[in-house]
Design a protein around this motif. Structure first.
Motif, mmCIF file in Angstrom:
data_model
loop_
_atom_site.group_PDB
_atom_site.id
_atom_site.type_symbol
_atom_site.label_atom_id
_atom_site.label_comp_id
_atom_site.label_asym_id
_atom_site.label_seq_id
_atom_site.Cartn_x
_atom_site.Cartn_y
_atom_site.Cartn_z
ATOM 1 N N ALA A 122 0.878 -1.165 0.000
ATOM 2 C CA ALA A 122 0.000 0.000 0.000
ATOM 3 C C ALA A 122 0.921 1.220 0.000
ATOM 4 O O ALA A 122 1.935 1.245 0.686
ATOM 5 C CB ALA A 122 -0.883 0.000 1.240
ATOM 6 N N VAL A 123 0.592 2.232 -0.804
ATOM 7 C CA VAL A 123 1.493 3.368 -0.993
ATOM 8 C C VAL A 123 0.816 4.644 -0.513
ATOM 9 O O VAL A 123 -0.338 4.927 -0.864
ATOM 10 C CB VAL A 123 1.899 3.517 -2.472
ATOM 11 C CG1 VAL A 123 2.864 4.695 -2.651
ATOM 12 C CG2 VAL A 123 2.555 2.228 -2.987
ATOM 13 N N VAL A 124 1.551 5.413 0.301
ATOM 14 C CA VAL A 124 1.083 6.702 0.804
ATOM 15 C C VAL A 124 2.066 7.765 0.340
ATOM 16 O O VAL A 124 3.273 7.634 0.547
ATOM 17 C CB VAL A 124 1.014 6.710 2.350
ATOM 18 C CG1 VAL A 124 0.503 8.062 2.857
ATOM 19 C CG2 VAL A 124 0.130 5.575 2.852
ATOM 20 N N VAL A 174 -2.910 6.083 -1.033
ATOM 21 C CA VAL A 174 -3.322 7.211 -0.197
ATOM 22 C C VAL A 174 -2.571 8.448 -0.653
ATOM 23 O O VAL A 174 -1.335 8.444 -0.754
ATOM 24 C CB VAL A 174 -3.034 6.945 1.301
ATOM 25 C CG1 VAL A 174 -3.507 8.131 2.140
ATOM 26 C CG2 VAL A 174 -3.707 5.652 1.763
ATOM 27 N N LEU A 175 -3.298 9.521 -0.928
ATOM 28 C CA LEU A 175 -2.727 10.783 -1.397
ATOM 29 C C LEU A 175 -3.016 11.860 -0.360
ATOM 30 O O LEU A 175 -4.173 12.169 -0.092
ATOM 31 C CB LEU A 175 -3.330 11.176 -2.747
ATOM 32 C CG LEU A 175 -3.233 10.123 -3.864
ATOM 33 C CD1 LEU A 175 -4.033 10.579 -5.083
ATOM 34 C CD2 LEU A 175 -1.779 9.850 -4.229
ATOM 35 N N ILE A 176 -1.951 12.421 0.222
ATOM 36 C CA ILE A 176 -2.104 13.467 1.229
ATOM 37 C C ILE A 176 -1.656 14.789 0.631
ATOM 38 O O ILE A 176 -0.484 14.967 0.299
ATOM 39 C CB ILE A 176 -1.270 13.153 2.497
ATOM 40 C CG1 ILE A 176 -1.710 11.807 3.098
ATOM 41 C CG2 ILE A 176 -1.419 14.267 3.521
ATOM 42 C CD1 ILE A 176 -0.919 11.391 4.320
ATOM 43 N N ALA A 177 -2.615 15.718 0.434
ATOM 44 C CA ALA A 177 -2.320 17.023 -0.171
ATOM 45 C C ALA A 177 -1.425 16.861 -1.385
ATOM 46 O O ALA A 177 -0.382 17.503 -1.521
ATOM 47 C CB ALA A 177 -1.669 17.944 0.860
ATOM 48 N N SER A 178 -1.831 16.000 -2.284
ATOM 49 C CA SER A 178 -0.972 15.575 -3.383
ATOM 50 C C SER A 178 -0.805 16.634 -4.461
ATOM 51 O O SER A 178 -1.746 17.345 -4.829
ATOM 52 C CB SER A 178 -1.542 14.305 -4.023
ATOM 53 O OG SER A 178 -0.740 13.884 -5.102
#
Length: 307
Positions: free
Chosen positions: A103-105, A129-133
């Protein structure tokens, strides 16, 4: 050849700081836990230590790998730093350390790398998972445009080398990135202060910024390709992000076949540092569901909270 030393995470639990050769590139990363793999990719002006508040919480039940991306931390730079090339390097790294289907963040610029990695080998990414990408729209903070396209970037790099200026500059930037700076761990503040004294780190950060930001904003956007991502995707954003507006995450959700959105109400561009508890509240059940656990409290598109 693999080198290893201990490292203490934010909660006091240990992680292994490791070094390995990947296609001739000296590569550093932090590893903790056992179980299904979870790969964490930091953004520009960051390192693997950006995840020190997230990694220990995910380590029970997961093999958590926080990678120093090329040119940051102790990882040597790549000749070609385009996001798609860095994504290829990430897969070379994954093969080297035995990450089959992680799983990639990814956060910010690391989010764009994560997107390219998922597009390159979708069958190997069970959850994204994309955080403020980056890469989900053109608009970006005008201050970054000026820093990338004018002499302000060079001037900033020079001024930061003066005694005491690095710390002041870090505080000013943090006031812009964070909305609750008092919630950022002291260890994270100390580490970010130390980064400002690294000439290579500052030069690489500016180079990466100039490679990704033009006069019209972000140069690279993968928005039209989001429909190619069949895996579940969680988009996390600080609602008060001044760097990349949160509405880009909302817009991206419309293009994702299986997308979820979590907005953090009082957070800026780095919610995993200033609002780690809220990020983990969304991240943990989402990632665990892909590891055979039960994903509770999620509706299509927007997560709901049980209880």
């Amino acid at each position: 050849m693999l080198r290893m030393q201990s490292h203490t995470l934010a909660d006091g639990r240990g992680a292994c700081a490791r070094e390995v050769m990947v296609a001739g590139i000296r590569t550093g990363y932090l590893e903790s836990g056992e179980g299904p793999p979870l790969l964490l990719l930091h953004g520009n002006e960051g390192t693997a230590h950006d995840w020190d508040a997230i990694a220990p919480a995910m380590a029970p039940g997961h093999r958590v790998i926080a990678l120093h991306l090329p040119g940051f931390g102790i990882t040597d730079p790549l000749p070609d730093a385009r996001p798609e090339r860095v994504a290829g390097f990430v897969w070379d790294f994954a093969d080297t350390v035995g990450l089959g289907r992680p799983a990639v963040v990814g956060h910010s610029a690391g989010g764009l790398v994560a997107l390219h990695a998922a597009l390159q080998q979708p069958a190997r990414v069970p959850r994204l998972v994309l955080i403020a990408s980056a890469g989900l729209g053109r608009l970006i903070d005008v201050a970054l445009v000026l820093k990338a396209r004018t002499v302000l970037g060079d001037a900033d790099a020079l001024v930061r080398r003066l005694p005491g200026i690095s710390e002041v500059s870090s505080l000013v930037l943090s006031a812009w990135y964070f909305r609750q700076p008092w919630r950022v761990p002291l260890s994270a503040w100390a580490y970010r202060f130390s980064l400002g004294h690294s000439r290579q780190f500052m030069e690489m950060s500016l180079q990466a910024l100039r490679g990704s930001v033009g006069w019209t904003g972000q140069k690279s956007t993968v928005l039209p390709r989001l429909r190619e991502l069949s895996m579940p995707v969680l988009v996390v954003w600080g609602a008060l992000d001044n760097v990349i507006p949160a509405w880009q995450g909302c817009h991206a959700l419309r293009h994702l076949p299986d997308g979820r959105l979590q907005l953090i109400p009082v957070a800026g561009h780095m919610p995993h540092l200033e609002a780690s508890a809220e990020v983990l509240e969304a991240l943990r059940p989402f990632v665990n569901a892909g590891s055979g656990g039960k994903e509770a409290g999620w509706a299509r598109g927007i997560p709901s909270r049980a209880g």
